[in-house]
Design a protein around this motif. Sequence first.
Motif, mmCIF file in Angstrom:
data_model
loop_
_atom_site.group_PDB
_atom_site.id
_atom_site.type_symbol
_atom_site.label_atom_id
_atom_site.label_comp_id
_atom_site.label_asym_id
_atom_site.label_seq_id
_atom_site.Cartn_x
_atom_site.Cartn_y
_atom_site.Cartn_z
ATOM 1 N N ASP A 173 50.086 82.801 63.149
ATOM 2 C CA ASP A 173 49.431 83.196 64.402
ATOM 3 C C ASP A 173 50.113 82.464 65.560
ATOM 4 O OD1 ASP A 173 47.644 84.920 63.300
ATOM 5 O OD2 ASP A 173 45.936 83.526 63.313
ATOM 6 N N LYS B 250 48.551 79.733 58.311
ATOM 7 C CA LYS B 250 47.293 79.759 57.554
ATOM 8 C C LYS B 250 47.410 80.746 56.408
ATOM 9 C CE LYS B 250 45.136 83.073 60.741
ATOM 10 N NZ LYS B 250 43.971 83.302 61.658
ATOM 11 N N LYS B 251 46.451 80.682 55.524
ATOM 12 C CA LYS B 251 46.424 81.590 54.387
ATOM 13 C C LYS B 251 46.223 83.015 54.861
ATOM 14 C CE LYS B 251 44.539 78.210 51.119
ATOM 15 N NZ LYS B 251 43.384 77.866 50.236
ATOM 16 N N GLU C 251 51.328 74.017 63.582
ATOM 17 C CA GLU C 251 50.293 73.346 62.800
ATOM 18 C C GLU C 251 49.998 74.131 61.524
ATOM 19 O OE1 GLU C 251 46.763 72.696 65.025
ATOM 20 O OE2 GLU C 251 47.638 71.121 66.278
ATOM 21 N N ILE C 252 49.469 73.416 60.547
ATOM 22 C CA ILE C 252 48.997 74.045 59.314
ATOM 23 C C ILE C 252 47.476 74.017 59.343
ATOM 24 C CG2 ILE C 252 49.042 73.979 56.794
ATOM 25 C CD1 ILE C 252 51.676 72.454 56.975
ATOM 26 N N GLU C 253 46.865 75.179 59.233
ATOM 27 C CA GLU C 253 45.413 75.254 59.376
ATOM 28 C C GLU C 253 44.688 74.517 58.252
ATOM 29 O OE1 GLU C 253 42.472 78.823 60.593
ATOM 30 O OE2 GLU C 253 43.409 79.060 58.598
ATOM 31 N N ASP C 254 45.127 74.701 57.035
ATOM 32 C CA ASP C 254 44.477 74.112 55.866
ATOM 33 C C ASP C 254 45.421 73.078 55.258
ATOM 34 O OD1 ASP C 254 43.217 73.462 53.521
ATOM 35 O OD2 ASP C 254 42.727 75.543 52.969
ATOM 36 N N HIS C 255 45.006 71.809 55.246
ATOM 37 C CA HIS C 255 45.877 70.756 54.744
ATOM 38 C C HIS C 255 46.129 70.847 53.242
ATOM 39 C CE1 HIS C 255 46.367 68.660 58.504
ATOM 40 N NE2 HIS C 255 45.052 68.716 58.709
ATOM 41 N N LEU D 59 50.467 78.684 64.342
ATOM 42 C CA LEU D 59 49.490 78.232 63.351
ATOM 43 C C LEU D 59 49.763 78.933 62.022
ATOM 44 C CD1 LEU D 59 46.911 76.602 62.728
ATOM 45 C CD2 LEU D 59 45.587 78.660 63.321
#
Length: 328
Positions: free
Chosen positions: A316, A325-326, A280-284, A323
């Motif tokens: 992560d 994320k930045k 998944e990508i935390e921030d779209h 995951l």
Amino acid sequence: MKTNKDIRQKDWELLARELFDAPGEPFQQAEIDEAEKEKLSRLAQKIDLHLQLKKYDTSRAFSQVKTHIHTERAKPVSRLIPLRLLKIAAAVLLAILIGGSAYWVGQQKHSEAHMAEVVVDDSGLSQIELSDGTLVTLNRDTKINYPDKFGNENREVSIEGEAFFEVTPNPNKPFIIHAGEATVKVLGTSFTVNAYPQNDRVEVIVASGKVQVSKQQAMEDIILDPGDKGTLLTASKQLIKSQNADPNFLAWKTRTLVFNESSLNDVIKQLNKVYRVHIEIEDHSLDNLLLNAHFEKEPLDFILEVISTTHGLKVDIRNGNYLLKKDA
């Protein structure tokens, strides 16, 4: 098959009487000595053995019977023996012919009905070779049904899931695949079929040769050339032909991934499909980041490291899920 050796000598005579004696004609006991009985028994056993070995030749066998009878006529025995021998021998031949025909038909039905099934679960891929030499590579969660031996007119299989076919050419025996609502027909080519039951479509992408895709029980069809994609929408029954724009349509098989200005969102979708993981990508806001890369059978961790390094991200891993994320 039950062989004729279980039938007793008197049974042959009764069968001969039923087949050849005139109605109302009294049945007379055959004047056959023990030597004649033994010869006749050996003759029946030889005929039965030929049948079991699939070497039975009706014309030759009947000729042998006639030769045997003509030879016996030269001997000084009762005049009733040749006629009785002929009737019994003819009855033997007729019974064997009927039994042989029933055996052949039964074998044909058995062969046609004998289907094999291969089911691939989520643990890996599988490749099978069919009786004609065709190779089929099955993706995860895929099932294929096929006969141990194809018939004389065509080669038919059915699948649920995704598979890549490398069909052995045979212009006299088309290869037919039943996939959901679609029927795929070829003579010799390579292509992939995606027909997972939970999807809303069946897709066929051609790597080489020509492929015909049609709706089941319908006259409409399309012809696909290399690089073409055929799509049958399950709900509307619409059949669509287009150019394949996905360079990774076989990545699940080859583990070769090509990304040319691909969005991170599309990259993640491909990785989830090929490696059967959940990323998944935390921030779209990261969805539209672009990636240019070419991977040849690289492990997933290496690919994610390249992505994170390229765009300054962090990966992560929690309970087997990934995951992106930045990196703070």
